[in-house]
Design an enzyme around this catalytic site. Structure first.
Site, mmCIF file in Angstrom:
data_model
loop_
_atom_site.group_PDB
_atom_site.id
_atom_site.type_symbol
_atom_site.label_atom_id
_atom_site.label_comp_id
_atom_site.label_asym_id
_atom_site.label_seq_id
_atom_site.Cartn_x
_atom_site.Cartn_y
_atom_site.Cartn_z
ATOM 1 N N LYS A 1 -91.786 23.344 -53.551
ATOM 2 C CA LYS A 1 -92.518 24.197 -54.484
ATOM 3 C C LYS A 1 -93.941 24.273 -54.580
ATOM 4 C CE LYS A 1 -92.814 26.722 -58.066
ATOM 5 N NZ LYS A 1 -92.506 28.362 -57.776
ATOM 6 N N TRP B 1 -89.829 14.977 -49.135
ATOM 7 C CA TRP B 1 -89.781 16.110 -48.114
ATOM 8 C C TRP B 1 -90.211 15.635 -46.995
ATOM 9 C CZ3 TRP B 1 -92.822 19.844 -45.845
ATOM 10 C CH2 TRP B 1 -92.308 21.001 -45.646
ATOM 11 N N LYS C 1 -89.677 37.313 -50.639
ATOM 12 C CA LYS C 1 -88.707 36.667 -51.879
ATOM 13 C C LYS C 1 -87.510 36.733 -50.918
ATOM 14 C CE LYS C 1 -90.476 35.147 -53.843
ATOM 15 N NZ LYS C 1 -91.944 34.926 -54.140
ATOM 16 N N ARG D 1 -89.267 20.647 -56.848
ATOM 17 C CA ARG D 1 -90.354 20.785 -55.772
ATOM 18 C C ARG D 1 -90.034 20.790 -54.112
ATOM 19 N NH1 ARG D 1 -94.754 18.270 -58.666
ATOM 20 N NH2 ARG D 1 -95.744 17.325 -57.036
ATOM 21 N N GLU E 1 -87.040 33.728 -48.407
ATOM 22 C CA GLU E 1 -86.960 32.585 -49.039
ATOM 23 C C GLU E 1 -85.642 32.297 -49.505
ATOM 24 O OE1 GLU E 1 -90.358 33.231 -51.697
ATOM 25 O OE2 GLU E 1 -90.781 31.154 -50.969
ATOM 26 N N ASN F 1 -96.791 10.320 -52.248
ATOM 27 C CA ASN F 1 -96.733 11.472 -51.813
ATOM 28 C C ASN F 1 -98.051 12.058 -51.209
ATOM 29 O OD1 ASN F 1 -96.706 14.440 -51.886
ATOM 30 N ND2 ASN F 1 -96.886 14.551 -54.231
ATOM 31 N N GLY F 2 -98.100 12.702 -50.154
ATOM 32 C CA GLY F 2 -99.235 12.964 -49.704
ATOM 33 C C GLY F 2 -99.233 12.334 -47.972
ATOM 34 N N CYS G 1 -92.804 16.026 -52.127
ATOM 35 C CA CYS G 1 -92.386 14.758 -52.616
ATOM 36 C C CYS G 1 -92.463 14.585 -53.980
ATOM 37 C CB CYS G 1 -93.145 13.653 -52.063
ATOM 38 S SG CYS G 1 -92.879 13.641 -50.050
ATOM 39 N N HIS H 1 -96.301 52.134 -35.327
ATOM 40 C CA HIS H 1 -97.118 51.183 -34.337
ATOM 41 C C HIS H 1 -96.186 50.186 -33.914
ATOM 42 C CE1 HIS H 1 -100.662 53.710 -34.889
ATOM 43 N NE2 HIS H 1 -100.693 53.357 -36.189
ATOM 44 N N GLU I 1 -94.375 40.846 -50.516
ATOM 45 C CA GLU I 1 -93.864 40.061 -51.435
ATOM 46 C C GLU I 1 -92.336 40.123 -51.452
ATOM 47 O OE1 GLU I 1 -94.617 37.209 -52.807
ATOM 48 O OE2 GLU I 1 -93.461 37.077 -54.763
HETATM 49 C C1 F6R Z 1 -93.376 31.902 -52.428
HETATM 50 C C2 F6R Z 1 -93.708 30.789 -53.016
HETATM 51 C C3 F6R Z 1 -94.954 30.296 -51.899
HETATM 52 C C4 F6R Z 1 -96.274 29.885 -52.894
HETATM 53 C C5 F6R Z 1 -97.351 29.282 -51.858
HETATM 54 C C6 F6R Z 1 -98.576 29.121 -52.538
HETATM 55 O O1 F6R Z 1 -92.116 32.212 -53.518
HETATM 56 O O2 F6R Z 1 -93.739 30.293 -54.193
HETATM 57 O O3 F6R Z 1 -95.191 31.050 -50.830
HETATM 58 O O4 F6R Z 1 -96.964 30.842 -53.305
HETATM 59 O O5 F6R Z 1 -96.756 28.153 -51.478
HETATM 60 O O6 F6R Z 1 -98.160 28.012 -53.838
HETATM 61 P P1 F6R Z 1 -99.383 27.940 -54.921
HETATM 62 O O7 F6R Z 1 -99.437 29.241 -55.631
HETATM 63 O O8 F6R Z 1 -98.663 26.882 -55.866
HETATM 64 O O9 F6R Z 1 -100.626 27.585 -54.266
#
Ligand code: F6R
Length: 611
Positions: free
Chosen positions: A606, A74, A486, A27, A489, A100-101, A2, A505, A482
């Site tokens: 985000k 969100w 990516k 976000r 996502e 937010n929270g 949020c 395995h 990773e």
């Molecule tokens: C993936 C991504 C998330 C963040 C995760 C942790 O592209 O951005 O997996 O890495 O939510 O977020 P932070 O780094 O802000 O603690």
């Protein structure tokens, strides 16, 4: 997650609220709304989906006022619907509140309100809080005291923006565990979830502390603690430049941020390496403190967790310290046998990730020193940590992390060298050689970026399948994870990252002519290269479509891989910073071909500020 914005000024707040909410879109959200103080009461507009829907609503039913609050939601408690979207009101429309929270004890607070005959319009914990606040004002208690009382009753996390009909020129804000800043500029005072949201409007900001309440009027900001005692505000000059938060002509923020990596990593080297010395000014760990540490525990989530996996390998390689990694969401519920000699290292772009924060709070309670690798100054994580290493990647707006990740990898490389030197684990000449190798990394990244069109053509060839497999070993195992993340996502194509040695395995059963298998084979030191090539042969024998990341000039993959992305030579231990850029571009162009909303992928936020 949020986003909150609010303004108390001398001109119409509504355009500022909408522009602030647009700047918070990254976000993640699924509904949005605003409320303003008008002479005859509070009014709001809310809508589900993108902000353009809220703008349409405002164009048919305009609002204008000098004081207002806005929110992007969100969904957590209750579906994404107009009645669940913020702002929420008390039953008599006297108070409007954005949040937010999570209010964890909302059921407990709701029960007496239901008994009093209060009816609820939504399924949210936020509405319970605003109704509870209204109940606290019922006996004529002054608003600030009622707010203190209501917040003392609430358990959980919140950043709040509040309008009180009885005080049309004022705006209240409060923070506990969720980020919130207060800003001031020539046209008024503001609140927001982060600085970029109100960057054009403000010159100075206050990062609210947990347990602080702010009372804003056009020319004044007063701070209080939860008992209502005044607190002196600590204003900080805003140093961010506007061009740090625009897309600079790139079609998306993510593409811009992928291209920024050369500059970001060069910036880290310039900042933290002087001659042949690594100097980490905010680390605040002297030789003695470092020598007393007998174990390191790295905790983080998502992409930052993969950075932690890399960090572990490097610290283990360069020092004699035992290092463990864990997902913050698991660590916080384990019994990890911590002691004052365990250095707990949190990695986070935002510094606001709920599980990461909870993990370090738990570790602090057990007496552990806390070191954080973080991108956001003033974030909750930074405030909880005695030892800091900033990644200085600048604001990351694309939801999928790119430049923050490579900056975390570089930060780990510098940290590992620094620790090795202070503990006497690495001779000076080796350390110099490592620094020299690190200095070459930004140029290697630049050369990968130059291959953008080649990588795009590979992505366009393979983007349409249901799944893909990413394989890597040792330093590049986290990079396989990773790369797969990516791809999932932003392109919504299922992808699985695996340690190549584990393929036999299980995942080998998936391999057929339709499955793209992305193999990272850049080990120039030949320690795991042969093994990787054997894995490729196993894939080839089952007709898998091999896409290899290989070192320029390496001919061992000729005839083995259908497509090859050649990257410049670097030491295997530093190659992840280069290889991941190729995988970011591969995912980017797969998503591009699949027509997804790359900067705002569905369902993602985000900054994951709830558990
Ligand atoms: C993936 C991504 C998330 C963040 C995760 C942790 O592209 O951005 O997996 O890495 O939510 O977020 P932070 O780094 O802000 O603690």
């Amino acid at each position: 997650m949020c986003g909150i914005v609010g303004m108390c000024g001398n001109s119409d707040a509504v355009p500022v609220l909408i522009s602030g909410l647009k700047r918070l879109e990254y976000r993640g959200y699924d509904s949005a709304g605003i409320a303003v103080s008008l002479p005859d009461g509070l009014e709001s507009r809310r809508s589900v989906g993108r902000l353009s829907n809220l703008e349409k609503r405002l164009s048919t039913k305009p609002l204008a006022a000098a004081v207002g609050i806005g929110h992007t939601r969100w969904a957590t408690h209750g579906e994404a619907s107009e009645r669940n979207s913020h702002p929420h009101f008390d039953q008599e429309n006297r108070i409007a509140l954005v949040h937010n929270g999570i209010i964890e004890n909302y059921q407990e607070l709701k029960a007496p309100l239901l008994e009093q005959g209060i009816t609820f319009q939504s399924e949210t914990d936020t509405e319970v809080l605003v109704q509870h606040l209204a109940a606290c004002t019922q006996d004529g208690t002054e608003f600030l005291s009622a707010l203190c009382a209501a917040l003392q009753d609430a358990r959980g996390a919140y950043a709040l923006g509040i309008l009180n009909q009885a005080e049309p020129g004022r705006l209240y804000a409060a923070r506990l565990g969720s980020p919130l800043i207060v800003g001031r500029g020539p046209d008024g005072v503001y609140i927001a979830s982060d600085v970029p949201a109100i960057l054009p409007q403000v010159d100075e900001v206050i990062y609210l502390e947990d347990g602080q309440i702010a009372r804003l009027s056009e020319n004044e900001v007063e701070l209080f603690d939860l008992q209502g005692n005044p607190v002196s505000p600590e204003w900080k000059q805003v140093e961010l430049e506007e061009n740090a938060v625009d897309s600079a002509g790139f079609e998306t923020f993510m593409l811009k941020e992928i291209h920024e990596q050369t500059r970001v990593l060069q910036g880290l080297l310039d900042r933290y390496v002087s001659g042949e010395q690594v100097l980490l000014p905010d680390l605040n760990l002297n030789d003695e403190a470092l020598r007393s540490i007998d174990r390191m525990m790295i905790v983080s989530c998502g992409t930052a967790f993969y950075a932690g996996m890399y960090g572990r390998l490097l610290i283990e390689k360069f020092t004699d310290l035992p290092v463990e990694t864990d997902l913050a969401s698991e660590f916080r519920y384990r019994d990890p046998k911590l002691s004052a000699n365990t250095l707990v290292l949190a990695v986070s772009q935002s510094g606001e990730t709920a599980d990461t924060l909870a993990s370090i709070k738990m570790a602090k309670e057990q007496g552990c020193p806390i070191l954080s690798i973080c991108n956001v100054e003033g974030s909750s994580l930074v405030r909880e940590s005695q030892h800091l290493l900033y990644t200085h990647a600048g604001p990351e707006i694309g939801v999928a992390s790119t430049k923050a990740f490579t900056a975390q990898l570089m930060a780990f490389a510098l940290l590992a060298l620094h620790i090795a030197k202070l503990r006497g684990d690495m001779p000076a000449d080796r350390s110099h050689r490592m620094i020299c190798e690190l200095r070459g990394i930004p140029l290697c990244i630049h050369r990968v970026l130059e291959q953008r069109e080649h990588i795009q053509s590979i992505a366009e060839k393979h983007h349409d399948g249901p799944s893909s497999l990413y394989l890597g070993r040792r330093f590049n195992y986290p990079i396989a994870l990773e790369g797969a993340l990516k791809n999932k996502e932003i392109s919504y194509q299922h992808a699985e990252g695996y340690a190549a040695g584990e393929m036999k395995h299980g995942p080998i059963a998936l391999i057929n002519e339709a499955l793209p298998v992305i193999c990272i084979c850049t080990d120039t030191e030949d320690e795991v290269a042969e093994k990787m090539i054997s894995n490729l042969r196993e894939v080839q024998a089952r007709n898998g479509r091999i896409i290899a990341i290989a070192t320029e000039g390496d001919t061992r993959l000729d005839g083995l891989a259908g497509d090859i992305i050649f990257v410049p030579r670097s030491l295997e231990r530093f190659s992840p910073m280069v290889n991941v850029v190729a995988l970011q571009l591969l995912a980017y162009y797969a998503a591009h071909a699949r027509g997804t909303d790359i900067d705002k992928p569905r369902n993602l936020a985000k900054s994951v500020t709830v558990e």
